[in-house]
Design an enzyme around this catalytic site. Sequence first.
Site, PDB file in Angstrom:
ATOM      1  N   ARG A   1      26.870 -51.267  45.192  1.00  0.00           N
ATOM      2  CA  ARG A   1      26.974 -51.185  46.653  1.00  0.00           C
ATOM      3  C   ARG A   1      25.702 -51.675  47.357  1.00  0.00           C
ATOM      4  O   ARG A   1      25.762 -52.166  48.477  1.00  0.00           O
ATOM      5  CB  ARG A   1      27.267 -49.740  47.079  1.00  0.00           C
ATOM      6  CG  ARG A   1      28.697 -49.354  46.795  1.00  0.00           C
ATOM      7  CD  ARG A   1      29.013 -47.981  47.280  1.00  0.00           C
ATOM      8  NE  ARG A   1      30.459 -47.827  47.386  1.00  0.00           N
ATOM      9  CZ  ARG A   1      31.058 -46.837  48.031  1.00  0.00           C
ATOM     10  NH1 ARG A   1      30.338 -45.916  48.625  1.00  0.00           N
ATOM     11  NH2 ARG A   1      32.377 -46.784  48.097  1.00  0.00           N
TER      12      ARG A   1
ATOM     13  N   LYS B   1      44.915 -38.400  41.995  1.00  0.00           N
ATOM     14  CA  LYS B   1      45.614 -37.618  43.004  1.00  0.00           C
ATOM     15  C   LYS B   1      46.618 -38.437  43.800  1.00  0.00           C
ATOM     16  O   LYS B   1      46.281 -39.449  44.389  1.00  0.00           O
ATOM     17  CB  LYS B   1      44.615 -36.989  43.959  1.00  0.00           C
ATOM     18  CG  LYS B   1      43.900 -35.816  43.321  1.00  0.00           C
ATOM     19  CD  LYS B   1      43.134 -35.049  44.360  1.00  0.00           C
ATOM     20  CE  LYS B   1      42.547 -33.784  43.752  1.00  0.00           C
ATOM     21  NZ  LYS B   1      41.429 -33.296  44.544  1.00  0.00           N
TER      22      LYS B   1
ATOM     23  N   GLY C   1      36.533 -46.802  43.630  1.00  0.00           N
ATOM     24  CA  GLY C   1      35.286 -46.680  42.887  1.00  0.00           C
ATOM     25  C   GLY C   1      35.494 -46.589  41.387  1.00  0.00           C
ATOM     26  O   GLY C   1      34.762 -47.208  40.614  1.00  0.00           O
TER      27      GLY C   1
ATOM     28  N   GLY D   1      38.453 -45.172  49.813  1.00  0.00           N
ATOM     29  CA  GLY D   1      39.258 -44.635  50.910  1.00  0.00           C
ATOM     30  C   GLY D   1      39.481 -45.647  52.024  1.00  0.00           C
ATOM     31  O   GLY D   1      40.595 -45.796  52.529  1.00  0.00           O
TER      32      GLY D   1
HETATM   33  P1  ADP Z   1      39.743 -44.846  42.297  1.00  0.00           P
HETATM   34  O1  ADP Z   1      38.350 -44.288  42.473  1.00  0.00           O
HETATM   35  O2  ADP Z   1      39.749 -46.149  41.562  1.00  0.00           O
HETATM   36  O3  ADP Z   1      40.512 -44.893  43.591  1.00  0.00           O
HETATM   37  P2  ADP Z   1      40.784 -42.269  41.597  1.00  0.00           P
HETATM   38  O4  ADP Z   1      39.533 -41.638  42.108  1.00  0.00           O
HETATM   39  O5  ADP Z   1      42.012 -42.078  42.363  1.00  0.00           O
HETATM   40  O6  ADP Z   1      40.540 -43.827  41.354  1.00  0.00           O
HETATM   41  O7  ADP Z   1      41.090 -41.719  40.129  1.00  0.00           O
HETATM   42  C1  ADP Z   1      40.182 -41.858  39.091  1.00  0.00           C
HETATM   43  C2  ADP Z   1      40.211 -40.693  38.160  1.00  0.00           C
HETATM   44  O8  ADP Z   1      41.524 -40.373  37.769  1.00  0.00           O
HETATM   45  C3  ADP Z   1      39.455 -40.969  36.902  1.00  0.00           C
HETATM   46  O9  ADP Z   1      38.314 -40.150  36.862  1.00  0.00           O
HETATM   47  C4  ADP Z   1      40.425 -40.651  35.787  1.00  0.00           C
HETATM   48  O10 ADP Z   1      39.838 -39.929  34.728  1.00  0.00           O
HETATM   49  C5  ADP Z   1      41.456 -39.806  36.490  1.00  0.00           C
HETATM   50  N1  ADP Z   1      42.761 -39.865  35.836  1.00  0.00           N
HETATM   51  C6  ADP Z   1      43.483 -40.940  35.521  1.00  0.00           C
HETATM   52  N2  ADP Z   1      44.614 -40.611  34.880  1.00  0.00           N
HETATM   53  C7  ADP Z   1      44.621 -39.273  34.775  1.00  0.00           C
HETATM   54  C8  ADP Z   1      45.521 -38.335  34.202  1.00  0.00           C
HETATM   55  N3  ADP Z   1      46.650 -38.719  33.606  1.00  0.00           N
HETATM   56  N4  ADP Z   1      45.206 -37.022  34.298  1.00  0.00           N
HETATM   57  C9  ADP Z   1      44.069 -36.634  34.893  1.00  0.00           C
HETATM   58  N5  ADP Z   1      43.176 -37.484  35.451  1.00  0.00           N
HETATM   59  C10 ADP Z   1      43.451 -38.788  35.392  1.00  0.00           C
HETATM   60 MG    MG Z   2      37.646 -42.273  42.686  1.00  0.00          MG
END
Ligand code: ADP
Ligand code: MG
Length: 395
Positions: A37, A198, A351, A374
Site C-alpha cells: 500500500r 464472511k 487484502g 471494502g
Molecule cells: P479478502 O480480504 O480477500 O476480501 P476475506 O477477508 O473475505 O478476503 O477472507 C479471507 C479469510 O477467509 C482468510 O483469512 C481465510 O483463511 C478465510 N477463509 C477462507 N475459507 C474459509 C473457510 N472455509 N472457513 C473459514 N475461513 C475461511
Molecule cells: Mg480480508
Amino acid sequence: MFNKKTVRDIDVNGKRVLTRVDYNVPLEGGEVVDDTRIKATLPTINYLREKGARIILVTHLGRPGGKVIPALRLDPVAKALSRLLGVEVKKVDETVDGQAREAVRNLKQGEVLLLENIRFNCEEKANDPEFAQKLASLADVFVNDAFGSAHRAHASTVGVPRYLPAVAGFLMERELVQLSKLLENPQRPFYAVLGGNKVSTKIGVIKCFLQIVEAIFLGGGMCFTFLKAKGYSVGNSIVQKDFLEEATCILKKVNDNEAKLKLPVDVVVAQEISPQAEWKVVPVDSIPDGWMGLDIGPETIASYQRSLSDASTIFWNGPMGVFEIETFAAGTKAIAETLANSNATTIVGGGDSDAALRRFKLEEKVTFISTGGGACLKFLEGVELPGVEVLEDRD
Ligand code: ADP
Ligand code: MG
C-alpha cells in the site's frame, strides 16, 4: 466514467498539499511487513515532489479507537516510506496540534512529512467538522490517494474537502478507472470468483454481480451459508445464520439458471483449523458432523477451471479456503493460477486475496490488484464512495 480532477489538474508548486493515503499496513516487531500500500502511493508523492509541493501525508493504521496506542504509531511507516522514496520522511507524534503545525511551517518544497495516526483522534471517525477544519488549515490543497478508505465518511476523507480544493491522486484514479471497466463495458464472458470468510461483507456484491456477470463461482467460508440454505448439513463449517434467509432468496432467484451461481461439489474438511489436522475430501452432501469445510475440493477446482477457461474478464475476491495453511491452500492456489494463466482481463480485490497471490508469487500475472478491500466491493456494488464524491469534478 472517472471524471474527477487529479493532481495533474492543479498547480501545486510551493503549495502545502495535504495528502490522504491508506497506509493501514501490517506491522510486526516494529517493522512494516507488507509495503504494497505504501508503494502504491509513490507515483503521487514523486509527482508532487517533482512539482515542488510541500507534502503532508495523513493516514490511519489499525483501530486505536480514538486514543494513542503506542504500537500503532507511524514511525515504522515513515521508515519504510523513507527507504522507498530514497529521502528522509519527517514524522511527528501529533496529527493537528503544536508539533504538527511547527513541522508544516518548516517544511520545504519537495519535502515529505507524515502526521501521526489520524485515528488517535476520536474526531476522525466521527467526522467532526471542527477537527476537519483544523486538519485542513495545515494545507492549501487536499489530495485523496486513499482508495482503500474512500468508502468511509471520516474527517480526513470527506471532512477536509469542505474547506480545501480537493482532487484525486494517481492511485485513486487508477483504481477507479480499472474498476469502472468492470461495470461499464466488460469484455464477455465475464465471471466472478467470490470467497472469503464472511458472507455478510460479500452479499451485496453477489446480488449486484448476478445482474452483470455470466456466472459467479463461490468458495471460501461464505459458501457454507449458501450450502446450508440449500439444505445440506455443513457440520461445523462457518455459517452466518443471519444471512441464511437472504442466501435462500438468492438461490431461489437463480434456480431457473443454475449455471449462474456455482457452488462447490466437494470440499476439504477437517476437525480443526491447524496444519496438523487430519483432513479428507468429501462431497458437499456428506460433510460429517463435527467436521468443517476449509477448502474447495479437487472436483470443484477442475469444474471451476473448465468454466473459467473461455473468460474474457474475471473478477476475484476472497480466498477459496484457509490458504494460510498449506493443507487448505489448493483451491486458492488453483484459482490464482487460473487467473495468472488466463488471457482474460483479471482483476483482484481484497487484502487476503492479494496476500494469497503474493504468497504464490503470481501478483505480477494479473491485470490489476485493487488496494481496497471494502472500498472495492462497495464500488462494484454500485455505491458512490463518499470519499470520491466530494472530490472536484473535471469540467
Ligand atoms: P479478502 O480480504 O480477500 O476480501 P476475506 O477477508 O473475505 O478476503 O477472507 C479471507 C479469510 O477467509 C482468510 O483469512 C481465510 O483463511 C478465510 N477463509 C477462507 N475459507 C474459509 C473457510 N472455509 N472457513 C473459514 N475461513 C475461511
Ligand atoms: Mg480480508
